[in-house]
Design an enzyme around this catalytic site. Structure first.
Site, PDB file in Angstrom:
ATOM      1  NE  ARG A   1     -14.513  -1.117 -10.816  1.00  0.00           N
ATOM      2  CZ  ARG A   1     -14.935  -1.165  -9.571  1.00  0.00           C
ATOM      3  NH1 ARG A   1     -16.196  -1.170  -9.318  1.00  0.00           N
ATOM      4  NH2 ARG A   1     -14.079  -1.194  -8.567  1.00  0.00           N
ATOM      5  CB  THR A   2     -10.998  -3.730 -16.342  1.00  0.00           C
ATOM      6  OG1 THR A   2     -11.106  -2.414 -15.822  1.00  0.00           O
ATOM      7  CG2 THR A   2     -10.729  -3.661 -17.821  1.00  0.00           C
TER       8      THR A   2
ATOM      9  CE  LYS B   1       7.606 -21.478 -13.516  1.00  0.00           C
ATOM     10  NZ  LYS B   1       7.046 -22.638 -14.218  1.00  0.00           N
TER      11      LYS B   1
ATOM     12  NE  ARG C   1      -6.072  -3.006 -16.115  1.00  0.00           N
ATOM     13  CZ  ARG C   1      -6.987  -2.472 -15.314  1.00  0.00           C
ATOM     14  NH1 ARG C   1      -6.930  -2.657 -14.006  1.00  0.00           N
ATOM     15  NH2 ARG C   1      -7.976  -1.755 -15.802  1.00  0.00           N
TER      16      ARG C   1
ATOM     17  CG  HIS D   1      -8.665   1.850 -18.636  1.00  0.00           C
ATOM     18  ND1 HIS D   1      -9.174   0.840 -19.420  1.00  0.00           N
ATOM     19  CD2 HIS D   1      -9.046   1.534 -17.359  1.00  0.00           C
ATOM     20  CE1 HIS D   1      -9.814  -0.032 -18.658  1.00  0.00           C
ATOM     21  NE2 HIS D   1      -9.742   0.366 -17.408  1.00  0.00           N
TER      22      HIS D   1
END
Lengths: 308, 179
Positions: free
Chosen positions: A59-60, A87, A109, A137
């Site tokens: 969604r975000t 890596k 995020r 958030h």
């Protein structure tokens, strides 16, 4: 006031009530834009935005990407699963490599709390926190408050209960900050094991009785049980959790008033709320998703206007 | 800073009547025409003209909308001050309609360029005309000219034309402000 007091959106804690109201007023205009036949404006046509998602999101990520494209920004997407992070590259090296491609803004995020703050101190780009661990958030809280304002006319004076997994929830913390800044009263409700210690110090009341909390509130924000963050058993079974803290139509209908039901998504249907609640008139879950695009457009637009 | 009166209330009223008559000459009953006031300052002029056309010249059902051009401007992040948006309200179809943009002052032409771009989000008008109360001649940055003008003004760049409306500032008057 017509500009934000900050150059980054790292959390609701770091912005003012005026900032939030400016974002809402700007989002009102963008909401009108996204309902036009052509849903695009050229405002950010000279801005490049990198979406860095070190954690899963549907969604975000979609909402931010849509907001960026509606503003005509150039967008590059990055997800950790398919990147050189695997890596052993550090966060700063990864981001600096991306910035050397002349990126102006970073939407990030990250599973670690404070990742956005750390980045803002070390790189030259405007940072938008799209969720950092169990910390904040901010855009979710902004769109939640915007949706309450749209539905009930104002956030000030409203009683909001946040129900469920408060302990692991960045949505809960950002919502508490945003709602309080806008003059709402906040209560949290859930199993004692999922309520953080000392949360009362944030000025919220704790209730472990869902019915009492629902009878008190105007708005119930139902949080998802975050099984992926649970390292120990916080409640015996999902069935027991649902019986104690799940909202169903029968419970809602038995209240002496009509409350607004919210959910940040994704919904575990039949756990936090039943399908008949999720699909009822009292639920504004899809309005939240639609408002998310307008609110994120406003945030990006206002932050971009501060880039020199 | 000094200011001189370019148009007083009487002169503005005469100009408004002339502009209304010119619009009637070209648009007759306004059945295929819509008026669009450019936010923020064009809406006062647009409202005035609509009232005049309806009350004095008995034209019915004139459609008036407001268009905000903030998100279409080409000076985003280039001007010193942040750009504040206003309300857009166009609750009618512009497809195949004659559109008349209405603004108080035509200066560089950049606002109207933005308005032309913004209009594309609402459909494809048959044609677009421009009406302004004040046309600042010799200041254009783009090849944009008004179809209807209240008054043409020769002003140098550090002068400002300030249009005041009774509804907003308490008097109808146009000033030429010199720094």
């Amino acid at each position: 006031m017509s500009e934000l007091s900050v150059n980054h959106l790292l959390g609701i804690k770091y912005i003012t009530e005026d900032d939030i109201n400016l974002i809402f007023e700007t989002a009102d205009h963008f909401k009108e834009v996204i309902n036009r036949p052509i849903k695009k404006v050229p405002s950010l046509r000279d801005i490049t935005i990198a979406n860095l998602f070190f954690e899963n999101s549907t969604r975000t990520r979609l909402s931010f990407e849509l907001a960026e494209k509606r503003l005509s920004a150039d967008v590059i997407n990055f997800s950790a699963a398919s990147s050189s992070v695997k890596k052993g590259e550090t966060l700063i090296d990864t981001v600096n490599n991306i910035l050397s491609m002349k990126v102006d803004m970073v939407v990030m995020r990250h599973p670690n709390p404070g990742a956005g703050i750390f980045l803002s101190k070390n790189i030259k780009a405007s940072i938008v926190n799209a969720g950092d661990g169990a910390h904040e958030h901010p855009t979710q809280a902004l769109l939640d408050c915007y949706s309450i304002r749209e539905k009930l006319g104002d956030v000030a004076g409203k009683k909001v209960v946040i129900v469920g997994d408060i302990l692991h929830s960045r949505v809960a913390l950002s919502n508490i900050f945003a709602l309080q800044k806008l003059g709402a009263t906040v209560k949290v409700c859930g199993p004692k094991t999922l309520i953080p210690k000392f949360i009362e110090q944030l000025g919220v009341e704790v209730d472990t009785n869902l019915r009492k909390a629902l009878e008190w509130c105007d708005v119930a924000n139902m949080l998802r049980v975050q099984n992926e963050r649970m390292d120990i058993s916080y409640f015996p079974t999902t069935r027991e959790y649902t019986q104690q803290f799940g909202v169903n139509k029968k419970l809602l209908d038995s209240l002496n008033k009509e409350i607004v039901v919210m959910h940040p998504g994704p919904i575990n249907r039949g756990v936090e709320i039943t399908s008949d609640v999720a699909d009822s008139k009292q639920a504004i879950i899809l309005n939240q998703v639609q408002n998310g695009v307008a609110v994120r457009m406003a945030v990006l637009y206002l932050l971009a206007s501060k880039i020199q | 800073m000094s200011q001189k009166v370019l148009l007083n209330a009487t002169e503005i009223n005469i100009a408004l009547h002339r502009l209304a008559c010119q619009l009637i000459e070209n648009h007759d009953t306004f059945s295929d025409t819509v008026l669009i006031g450019i936010q923020p300052r064009g809406v006062f002029l647009a409202e005035r003209l609509k009232t005049l056309l309806e009350d004095e010249y008995k034209i019915k059902n004139i459609q008036l909308g407001y268009l905000d051009i903030t998100f279409y401007r080409d000076d985003f992040r280039r001007s010193g001050k942040p750009l504040e948006a206003n309300k857009t309200n166009i609750n009618f179809v512009v497809e195949n309609k004659k559109v008349v943009f209405i603004d108080d002052v035509l200066y560089t032409g950049r606002s109207i360029r933005s308005a032309l771009t913004a209009m594309q989000s609402f459909g494809r008008p048959l044609e677009i005309e421009l009406l302004t109360l004040i046309d600042r001649r010799f200041s254009r940055h783009l090849p944009i000219q008004p179809d209807y003008r209240g008054r043409q003004v020769d002003a140098i760049n550090n002068e400002k034309v300030k249009v005041c409306w009774k509804e907003n500032e308490g008097e109808d008057v146009v000033y030429l402000v010199s720094n």
